[in-house]
Every structure is written in structure tokens, then in C-alpha cells.
Design a protein around this motif. Sequence first.
Motif, PDB file in Angstrom:
ATOM      1  N   THR A  95       0.715  -1.341  -0.021  1.00  0.00           N
ATOM      2  CA  THR A  95      -0.044  -0.137  -0.094  1.00  0.00           C
ATOM      3  C   THR A  95       0.842   1.189  -0.044  1.00  0.00           C
ATOM      4  O   THR A  95       0.427   2.266  -0.733  1.00  0.00           O
ATOM      5  N   SER A  96       1.915   1.257   0.693  1.00  0.00           N
ATOM      6  CA  SER A  96       2.917   2.206   0.864  1.00  0.00           C
ATOM      7  C   SER A  96       3.618   2.585  -0.682  1.00  0.00           C
ATOM      8  O   SER A  96       3.673   3.612  -1.039  1.00  0.00           O
ATOM      9  N   THR A  97       3.836   1.557  -1.205  1.00  0.00           N
ATOM     10  CA  THR A  97       4.419   1.544  -2.699  1.00  0.00           C
ATOM     11  C   THR A  97       3.391   2.061  -3.465  1.00  0.00           C
ATOM     12  O   THR A  97       3.474   2.878  -4.522  1.00  0.00           O
ATOM     13  N   TYR A  98       2.146   1.759  -3.558  1.00  0.00           N
ATOM     14  CA  TYR A  98       0.925   2.128  -4.302  1.00  0.00           C
ATOM     15  C   TYR A  98       0.830   3.836  -4.187  1.00  0.00           C
ATOM     16  O   TYR A  98       0.759   4.429  -5.196  1.00  0.00           O
ATOM     17  N   ALA A  99       0.921   4.205  -2.858  1.00  0.00           N
ATOM     18  CA  ALA A  99       0.722   5.643  -2.700  1.00  0.00           C
ATOM     19  C   ALA A  99       1.829   6.562  -3.490  1.00  0.00           C
ATOM     20  O   ALA A  99       1.736   7.371  -3.860  1.00  0.00           O
ATOM     21  N   ALA A 100       3.162   5.843  -3.297  1.00  0.00           N
ATOM     22  CA  ALA A 100       4.219   6.426  -3.888  1.00  0.00           C
ATOM     23  C   ALA A 100       3.790   6.356  -5.372  1.00  0.00           C
ATOM     24  O   ALA A 100       4.563   7.406  -6.093  1.00  0.00           O
ATOM     25  N   LEU A 101       3.645   5.340  -5.830  1.00  0.00           N
ATOM     26  CA  LEU A 101       3.232   5.251  -7.504  1.00  0.00           C
ATOM     27  C   LEU A 101       2.352   6.252  -7.841  1.00  0.00           C
ATOM     28  O   LEU A 101       2.384   7.012  -9.017  1.00  0.00           O
ATOM     29  N   CYS A 102       1.442   6.723  -7.012  1.00  0.00           N
ATOM     30  CA  CYS A 102       0.394   7.648  -7.234  1.00  0.00           C
ATOM     31  C   CYS A 102       1.043   9.118  -7.124  1.00  0.00           C
ATOM     32  O   CYS A 102       0.796   9.917  -8.060  1.00  0.00           O
ATOM     33  N   ASN A 103       1.703   9.310  -6.417  1.00  0.00           N
ATOM     34  CA  ASN A 103       2.945  10.601  -6.244  1.00  0.00           C
ATOM     35  C   ASN A 103       3.515  10.948  -7.570  1.00  0.00           C
ATOM     36  O   ASN A 103       3.700  12.072  -7.771  1.00  0.00           O
ATOM     37  N   ALA A 104       4.058   9.988  -7.924  1.00  0.00           N
ATOM     38  CA  ALA A 104       4.810   9.893  -9.334  1.00  0.00           C
ATOM     39  C   ALA A 104       3.989   9.661 -10.353  1.00  0.00           C
ATOM     40  O   ALA A 104       4.765   9.956 -11.554  1.00  0.00           O
ATOM     41  N   ARG A 149       7.463   4.306 -19.141  1.00  0.00           N
ATOM     42  CA  ARG A 149       7.365   5.270 -18.012  1.00  0.00           C
ATOM     43  C   ARG A 149       7.451   4.702 -16.557  1.00  0.00           C
ATOM     44  O   ARG A 149       7.960   5.516 -15.704  1.00  0.00           O
ATOM     45  N   LEU A 150       6.967   3.799 -16.270  1.00  0.00           N
ATOM     46  CA  LEU A 150       7.056   3.011 -15.020  1.00  0.00           C
ATOM     47  C   LEU A 150       8.587   2.761 -14.717  1.00  0.00           C
ATOM     48  O   LEU A 150       9.192   3.241 -13.879  1.00  0.00           O
ATOM     49  N   HIS A 151       9.131   1.963 -15.593  1.00  0.00           N
ATOM     50  CA  HIS A 151      10.703   1.828 -15.324  1.00  0.00           C
ATOM     51  C   HIS A 151      11.470   2.829 -15.307  1.00  0.00           C
ATOM     52  O   HIS A 151      12.577   2.789 -14.682  1.00  0.00           O
ATOM     53  N   CYS A 152      11.303   4.019 -16.132  1.00  0.00           N
ATOM     54  CA  CYS A 152      12.184   5.171 -16.019  1.00  0.00           C
ATOM     55  C   CYS A 152      11.849   6.227 -15.098  1.00  0.00           C
ATOM     56  O   CYS A 152      12.838   6.993 -14.600  1.00  0.00           O
ATOM     57  N   LEU A 153      10.759   6.565 -14.741  1.00  0.00           N
ATOM     58  CA  LEU A 153      10.231   7.716 -14.110  1.00  0.00           C
ATOM     59  C   LEU A 153       9.950   7.372 -12.642  1.00  0.00           C
ATOM     60  O   LEU A 153      10.067   8.387 -11.649  1.00  0.00           O
ATOM     61  N   PHE A 154       9.722   6.022 -12.380  1.00  0.00           N
ATOM     62  CA  PHE A 154       9.500   5.724 -10.659  1.00  0.00           C
ATOM     63  C   PHE A 154      10.695   5.564  -9.971  1.00  0.00           C
ATOM     64  O   PHE A 154      11.444   4.687 -10.327  1.00  0.00           O
ATOM     65  N   ASP A 155      11.156   6.303  -8.987  1.00  0.00           N
ATOM     66  CA  ASP A 155      12.197   6.207  -8.155  1.00  0.00           C
ATOM     67  C   ASP A 155      11.742   5.848  -6.740  1.00  0.00           C
ATOM     68  O   ASP A 155      10.990   6.595  -6.238  1.00  0.00           O
ATOM     69  N   VAL A 156      12.067   4.769  -6.234  1.00  0.00           N
ATOM     70  CA  VAL A 156      11.472   4.021  -4.981  1.00  0.00           C
ATOM     71  C   VAL A 156      12.006   5.043  -3.939  1.00  0.00           C
ATOM     72  O   VAL A 156      13.343   5.589  -3.806  1.00  0.00           O
ATOM     73  N   PRO A 157      11.027   5.509  -3.085  1.00  0.00           N
ATOM     74  CA  PRO A 157      11.594   6.560  -1.950  1.00  0.00           C
ATOM     75  C   PRO A 157      12.550   6.106  -1.039  1.00  0.00           C
ATOM     76  O   PRO A 157      12.401   4.876  -0.767  1.00  0.00           O
TER      77      PRO A 157
END
Length: 418
Positions: A95-104, A149-157
Amino acid sequence: LVYSSLLLRSNGGQVDDEVEHKKKLVEFFDANSGGTQESSAMSQLSCTKVTGGITNALFRVSGFQSITSLTAADFDSVLVRIFGAEGMIDRDIETSTYAALCNADIAYKYMGRFSNGRIEGWLDGYHPLQNQDLTDEATSLKIAKEMARLHCLFDVPEGELRDHHCGKELDVISVGLWDQLSSWMEQAKGYSEFKTAKDTERARALQLDKIEVEVQTIIQSFAATEEENDSGDSTASICGSSSKPNVVFCHNDLLLGNIMKNKTTGHIQLIDFEYGGSNYAAFDMANHFNEYAGGTTTKENGVPDYTRFPNAERQTKFCVEYVKMTKRLESMKSDITDQADYNGGQKEMVIEEDEGIMNEAIQLLSHVQKFILVNHLYWGLWAVNQAAEEGCEEFDYLTYASNRFNEYYVKKSEWEEK
């Protein structure tokens, strides 16, 4: 938002008493209205079950704009997700990962969490892809772009999420695929009995001892290959290509039901990132190609149709589009102050297809071919464990496992003949 406890049972994506669950969902929103004058209005919300999921139970709750205090809200419906696959997914991390993906701006609207599920935005005007959608090349190329886009733009917090997904070394992204594969293998071997005597016999017929040998061999093979190709730089690349597969944050489960398409604009939105994590980009593509065959809907009931597997030309075009998009994103990254500003529209620069692009795509596709084998073992073992935990009454996990393992042997034979 964290809401009060809502305990509903999810059984392989099916719910024991749908009417009772709808009633509880409406009562849940009523109870969380804060005791205001809108409480009675909350009780008038409508609730419908969303079909298609085999891991979670999904409901659409509608009518929020009819509530006076919410008339200015930009939504009328929400998606309520009740978690399944107990014990196989860390739901706090997920769920925390999902929230971070939404923020990105990768995933769509995280709205709140309750004890065994969460509330998400409802994608109005979208529908999950159907088999016929994948025959459309334009749709396939749009999926390639969204994957890039997922592979390049999402940096795990930084912090717990990065430690979980990427490991604790700052300059290295670790891959959990091999540990997960080994763990699911051990879990599958540990079941002496399934939900029914018939299922126990069917599970034995899978010959998991032979599957274990395949798992061990393929893990050792990849480890040896990576060691040979290691140039001394252990830093994982997010985009581009090299002599070994790139490691990125992957979706890992891009089946048709997890890809939504806008009926008017054709925009593609990826959903359901619950199996997401650091992995090889080529695995994400291999998984998507395997999912052309389907088999995961209740109607298909565990029987994929591998005649729908994309041919070499379609796979190559997908990889070319992916490579072009990764280069485009890398070129733009220095100019993007906010990732959410990038939507593939006006800011998109043109990357022409040339010999270099084609060579990188072919290199990428060579990695994908190897992970097609791994992917069959991965989801075959997942299905065995789901069968043991959930049973096969609502979805035939053991038939699905058998089909994935059989296709593994088919693809392995084809690979050895090349």
C-alpha cells in the motif's frame, strides 16, 4: 486516510456473501462519515461488485456527488479493494508503494486504507483490455510506452520502501526475483494436503520435484551469466541496454485485466501493482507477452491459449517502441522539474528509429526470451500456493499451474533447438 476496521472475506477474488458484503461496505462509509448530517445520505450509496480479479475482491461504491458536502468532489465513485492472497504479499509495503506510485503519477488515486484493504479512485471511462485489444498494434505500442514510463520515471522513495524493494546498498538495486522463486518453490513443496483429496492428487501430478530441478538450474544459469557479464560496475542501470539485463521497478503482472484503456482517448493506465518490485525490465516484458495467452479470468478458468502469444515481429516492435521511449525520457529528465508534468504529450521529443535503436531492441529481446521461461515457473508456483491456500472452487489454480509448467517445457525445448 486510515479508516476504521472493515473485515470482509476474500476467497480467491470471490466473496462468500455478496449481498452481505455490499451492506457492510455502505455501513462502513456511513460509520466513517464522522457522525455528520450526511450520515443518512451515506446509507444511500450504491455498491456493485467488480468482476475480473482472482486475487482480491473489488467493489465500486457510487453516489458521492449526491451528498451535499461532496457535490464539489471530482469523483462520484471509488474502488474498494479487499485483499486476498493472505501471507503472500506484505500489504503494508504494497500500500505504501502504491501511494508512492500515485505521487509519481504512475498509478491512479490512492484514497485511504482499512484493515484488510484500501480505497482507490475509480477510473471513469476506462475498461480493462480484452483479448482483441492486443491484436491492435497501436494499443500494444502504447503499453510499451507506459511500461517505459514506469521503469524510467519511478524512483522508490528512500527509507523502508527502498530497503524493501532495492536493498540497503545505496548504489545497487537488488533483485528479489530469485529469492521469491526459491521461496515459492519451498512453500509449494511444503503442502502435504490441499483443500480436497482430488486437488491433493492433482498437485502431486505436477511433479514438483522435477520443477524444483528446473528452478535451481535456471537460477544457477542466470547467476553464472551475470557473473560473466559483470564488468565490475555493480550499479544497476534504469534505462538503456547492456550485456546483462537492466534492473528497474517493474509491475510484474501486466495481464489484460491490469491494463485499462480509455474508451474515448485510447489512453493506457496501468493498475494493480501488488506484485510490483525491483526486477529485470526484460522480465516485465516477458510476463506481458505470456499474458497474451490469458487463462486468468474465471471464464478461462486456468486455461491459456498460447496461439495468441505474440510473434517475433510484434515482440520486436514492442521492444523498439520501449527503447525509443526510454531514450526520450532520459533525454527529457534533466528538463522535467516535476515528473507529473510529463504525460507523453506536448513535451514529448521525437526519437527516430535507427540502426542503434534496432540493435538495442534486439539485445533487449534476447533477454526477454530467457525470462519467458522464468516467468512460466514463477506464476506456475504462485498458482500452486494459491490452490493450497484458497482452493480451486472459484478458480482452478491447479489447472493454471499445470498449463504454465507445460508451456515452460515447450518453450525450453524450442530454446534448446535454437
